[in-house]
Structures are given as C-alpha cells and as structure tokens.
Design an enzyme around this catalytic site. Structure first.
Site, PDB file in Angstrom:
ATOM      1  CB  SER A 138      -0.822  -0.030   1.281  1.00 42.86           C
ATOM      2  OG  SER A 138      -1.453   1.196   1.521  1.00 42.86           O
ATOM      3  CE1 TYR A 151      -3.598  -1.617   5.313  1.00 38.07           C
ATOM      4  CE2 TYR A 151      -2.832   0.599   4.796  1.00 38.07           C
ATOM      5  CZ  TYR A 151      -3.266  -0.643   4.381  1.00 38.07           C
ATOM      6  OH  TYR A 151      -3.371  -0.918   3.030  1.00 38.07           O
TER       7      TYR A 151
HETATM    8  N1  LIG Z   1      -8.801  -0.548  -0.890  1.00 43.64           N
HETATM    9  C1  LIG Z   1      -7.766   0.261  -0.813  1.00 43.64           C
HETATM   10  O1  LIG Z   1      -7.931   1.507  -0.888  1.00 43.64           O
HETATM   11  C2  LIG Z   1      -6.365  -0.282  -0.653  1.00 43.64           C
HETATM   12  C3  LIG Z   1      -5.311   0.608  -0.754  1.00 43.64           C
HETATM   13  C4  LIG Z   1      -4.016   0.138  -0.602  1.00 43.64           C
HETATM   14  C5  LIG Z   1      -3.784  -1.212  -0.372  1.00 43.64           C
HETATM   15  N2  LIG Z   1      -4.829  -2.080  -0.279  1.00 43.64           N
HETATM   16  C6  LIG Z   1      -4.515  -3.494  -0.011  1.00 43.64           C
HETATM   17  O2  LIG Z   1      -5.081  -4.299  -1.013  1.00 43.64           O
HETATM   18  C7  LIG Z   1      -5.371  -5.597  -0.489  1.00 43.64           C
HETATM   19  C8  LIG Z   1      -6.779  -5.989  -0.874  1.00 43.64           C
HETATM   20  O3  LIG Z   1      -7.678  -5.060  -0.307  1.00 43.64           O
HETATM   21  P1  LIG Z   1      -9.073  -4.652  -0.994  1.00 43.64           P
HETATM   22  O4  LIG Z   1      -9.043  -3.229  -1.315  1.00 43.64           O
HETATM   23  O5  LIG Z   1      -9.424  -5.607  -2.066  1.00 43.64           O
HETATM   24  O6  LIG Z   1     -10.035  -4.782   0.296  1.00 43.64           O
HETATM   25  P2  LIG Z   1     -11.121  -5.884   0.676  1.00 43.64           P
HETATM   26  O7  LIG Z   1     -12.216  -5.878  -0.315  1.00 43.64           O
HETATM   27  O8  LIG Z   1     -11.431  -5.645   2.098  1.00 43.64           O
HETATM   28  O9  LIG Z   1     -10.324  -7.251   0.513  1.00 43.64           O
HETATM   29  C9  LIG Z   1      -9.518  -7.797   1.504  1.00 43.64           C
HETATM   30  C10 LIG Z   1      -9.670  -9.294   1.462  1.00 43.64           C
HETATM   31  O10 LIG Z   1      -8.914  -9.866   2.542  1.00 43.64           O
HETATM   32  C11 LIG Z   1      -9.747 -10.806   3.202  1.00 43.64           C
HETATM   33  N3  LIG Z   1      -9.339 -11.003   4.598  1.00 43.64           N
HETATM   34  C12 LIG Z   1      -9.475 -10.160   5.641  1.00 43.64           C
HETATM   35  N4  LIG Z   1      -8.988 -10.729   6.759  1.00 43.64           N
HETATM   36  C13 LIG Z   1      -8.538 -11.955   6.406  1.00 43.64           C
HETATM   37  C14 LIG Z   1      -7.932 -13.036   7.114  1.00 43.64           C
HETATM   38  N5  LIG Z   1      -7.725 -12.982   8.427  1.00 43.64           N
HETATM   39  N6  LIG Z   1      -7.615 -14.142   6.423  1.00 43.64           N
HETATM   40  C15 LIG Z   1      -7.858 -14.238   5.103  1.00 43.64           C
HETATM   41  N7  LIG Z   1      -8.436 -13.265   4.372  1.00 43.64           N
HETATM   42  C16 LIG Z   1      -8.768 -12.141   5.033  1.00 43.64           C
HETATM   43  C17 LIG Z   1     -11.146 -10.229   3.085  1.00 43.64           C
HETATM   44  O11 LIG Z   1     -12.116 -11.217   3.319  1.00 43.64           O
HETATM   45  P3  LIG Z   1     -13.655 -10.773   3.593  1.00 43.64           P
HETATM   46  O12 LIG Z   1     -14.152 -10.175   2.295  1.00 43.64           O
HETATM   47  O13 LIG Z   1     -14.293 -12.053   3.932  1.00 43.64           O
HETATM   48  O14 LIG Z   1     -13.624  -9.790   4.725  1.00 43.64           O
HETATM   49  C18 LIG Z   1     -11.128  -9.720   1.664  1.00 43.64           C
HETATM   50  O15 LIG Z   1     -11.447 -10.738   0.753  1.00 43.64           O
HETATM   51  C19 LIG Z   1      -5.129  -5.513   1.011  1.00 43.64           C
HETATM   52  O16 LIG Z   1      -3.888  -6.095   1.336  1.00 43.64           O
HETATM   53  C20 LIG Z   1      -5.116  -4.018   1.282  1.00 43.64           C
HETATM   54  O17 LIG Z   1      -4.330  -3.663   2.400  1.00 43.64           O
HETATM   55  C21 LIG Z   1      -6.116  -1.639  -0.424  1.00 43.64           C
END
Ligand SMILES: NC(=O)c1ccc[n+]([C@@H]2O[C@H](COP(=O)([O-])OP(=O)(O)OC[C@H]3O[C@@H](n4cnc5c(N)ncnc54)[C@H](OP(=O)(O)O)[C@@H]3O)[C@@H](O)[C@H]2O)c1
Length: 286
Positions: A138, A151
């Site tokens: 991130s 985070y």
């Molecule tokens: N969205 C942003 O703005 C952003 C920005 C920078 C970086 N990121 C990074 O991108 C990655 C994906 O995020 P996203 O935006 O796609 O958000 P998201 O929709 O919340 O996806 C995160 C995924 O991780 C799963 N998860 C959470 N806790 C877990 C655990 N203990 N074990 C296994 N799986 C788990 C969630 O499952 P559930 O759906 O069942 O909760 C979800 O499928 C993350 O690493 C995040 O830090 C996101």
C-alpha cells in the site's frame, strides 16, 4: 508453460475477486482463498464450477491451515508457481487507542500470515529455480498517516521483508514484487476496523477531531480516485506475466505521485507539508 499454479488470498471481494477474472484463462490453475465466514461469496458464481479454480477457506492467521492449503495443492495439482498475498485488514485507530491484541491482529493478517505462506512456498520454488511472490502492499507501506499507524507498520514490515527476499531469492530465479495501491474507488473503507478502546469511547475522546477528519478525508479521496479494484488487479496480473518483474510497482496513479513526493522532497519539508495539509489540523487537540 503447460500449467501455472497460482495461490491468491482474500478472494471474496475487492482486488482479490477482480484478480480471479484476470486469471480465468489458460494456463492458470488458481487456488483462491476466502475467510471461512465468507465461504458463500462464490455461491452461484460460475468460477466455483470451473475445474481450474479451487476455492479454499483460509484465515491467513491460521498458520496450520495455511500449510495445509499449500500441501493439498501440491498433492492435487503440484507446487505453487505464483503466490499472491492479497488479503489484508486495516485498523483505523490512533496509537493510544490500540491494544496489544489489536496490534497483533493487524500484524497477523498483513505481515505474519503472508510471511508464513511465503515460507511454505519457497522450498518448491527454489528446487525448480522458478517462482514469483507478489505482495500487495500500500502507499501506507511507504508513508504513514494519523489513525493508520498500525496498518502502516504492518505494510512497512511487509515492504522490509520483501526487499530482503528480493535479494535472497533472486539467485534461484524467484521474483519478489510489492504492488502498492494508493486510494482505490471502492467500498473497502467500510471494512476498516476500530480498536475495542475506540469502540467504547464516547464523543469526548481527545482524538475526536483526528478520527472525524481523517475518515472523511480518506473516504473523499477514495471516492475521487479513478482507480478501481479492477485496475489494481490488472496491474498485479501484468506483474505475474512479466519476464523480469521489478521489486516495486505502483498499483495506482496517485501511488506513483506519492512515491516521487516522498523520494524527492527533503524529509523535514515532506513531514511539514503533509502536516499542514491534514484536514482541519488547526482544530486537532483542542
Ligand atoms: N482498498 C484500498 O484503498 C487499498 C489501498 C491500498 C492497499 N490495499 C490493499 O489491497 C489488499 C486488498 O484489499 P481490498 O481493497 O481488495 O479490500 P477488501 O475488499 O477488504 O479485501 C480484503 C480481502 O482480505 C480478506 N481477509 C481479511 N482478513 C482476512 C484473514 N484474516 N484471512 C484471510 N483473508 C482475510 C477479506 O475477506 P472478507 O471479504 O471475507 O472480509 C477480503 O477478501 C489488502 O492487502 C489491502 O491492504 C487496499
């Protein structure tokens, strides 16, 4: 490349789900993991019926189960060629409001879990002298913001370890890449976690302005972003197909801009600039 086996974590939503659509083509065989309580996310989804996809439930913090997923995959299809550590959580809390349990939870999901999976996948990659590890980091893994200390710490840790891995594994032709998304136009902010202490607080917390201003600020920037989970997934997919992927890839346009701001500005100036642009900063602490 007769078959390429890919393990992707956190596939029930967001970037993880979007990645599955990109990998839905030959020669990939995909092990897609979801949290156990999100196992029904694929009910009625054609991907669940596709023999090239294997949906497994996995809480990334459960190391024993993670090892089991890797060994089951080896028995069914073979060793993992591409590991994509995508699952992640984000606490929105000032340092003073975090408990040690909250900190451990944040580190378990964003750092310790991915590192365990990496350790499980490395031996077979090393033997075959080929493989790639893609860690979804991130902009928070490069710059820290108020209410996001834990985070950022987890993503900084992932970044540090990935940098070391890049040197360690390169002699065996194993590529390590960090993909850094910035603000994404998604509803991921709805999933932010608040520490138990914060949840129990009334409106009289000395940090109320911090929370209120930061939440609005982040949500506004996310809503304004032209980047989506799909566009970030596209960048990750591109990395998976590159002959020689770099160590760091910006997942969004703003991530590229933030990278240059962080790199080019003198540190003291950078911190001062960021501080004065924090929303409503003059009222914080009053
Ligand atoms: N969205 C942003 O703005 C952003 C920005 C920078 C970086 N990121 C990074 O991108 C990655 C994906 O995020 P996203 O935006 O796609 O958000 P998201 O929709 O919340 O996806 C995160 C995924 O991780 C799963 N998860 C959470 N806790 C877990 C655990 N203990 N074990 C296994 N799986 C788990 C969630 O499952 P559930 O759906 O069942 O909760 C979800 O499928 C993350 O690493 C995040 O830090 C996101």
């Amino acid at each position: 490349m007769e078959k390429t086996i890919v393990l992707i974590t956190g596939c029930s939503s967001g970037i993880g789900r979007a990645l599955l659509s990109h990998f839905d083509r030959e020669p990939y065989r995909i092990v897609a993991t979801t949290l156990p309580n999100s196992a029904n996310a694929f009910d009625g989804d054609p991907i669940a019926q596709n023999p090239r996809f294997w949906i497994r439930s996995l809480d990334i913090g459960n190391h024993k189960k993670a090892s089991q997923v890797v060994s089951d995959t080896a028995k069914r299809w073979g060793a993992i060629d591409i590991l994509i550590n995508n699952a992640g959580i984000s606490y929105r809390s000032v340092v003073e409001d975090m408990t040690i349990e909250d900190e451990q939870h944040q580190m378990l999901v964003n750092y310790l879990g991915p590192m365990h999976l990496i350790r499980e996948c490395i031996p077979a990659m090393r033997e075959r002298k080929s493989g790639r590890i893609i860690n979804v980091s991130s902009v928070g893994g490069m710059m820290a913001m108020p209410t996001m200390a834990s985070y950022s710490a987890s993503k900084f840790a992932l970044e540090g370890a990935s940098e070391a891995l890049w040197y360690e594994l390169k002699p065996w032709n194993i590529h390590t890449t960090l993909v850094r998304p910035g603000f994404i136009n998604s509803l991921a902010f709805r999933k932010v976690l608040y520490s138990k202490k914060r949840q129990a607080q009334s409106q009289t917390s000395p940090y109320d302005s911090h929370y209120k201003n930061m939440a609005g600020f982040v949500e506004k920037l996310m809503a304004m972003s032209p980047c989506t989970s799909e566009s970030v997934a596209k960048s990750i997919f591109k990395v998976a197909r590159m002959k020689k992927p770099p160590l760091r890839v910006a997942g969004t346009t703003d991530a590229r801009i933030f990278y240059f701001i962080r790199r080019l500005l003198p540190r003291a100036l950078y911190h001062k600039l960021l501080y004065v642009t924090l929303p409503g900063i003059r009222h914080w602490g009053k």
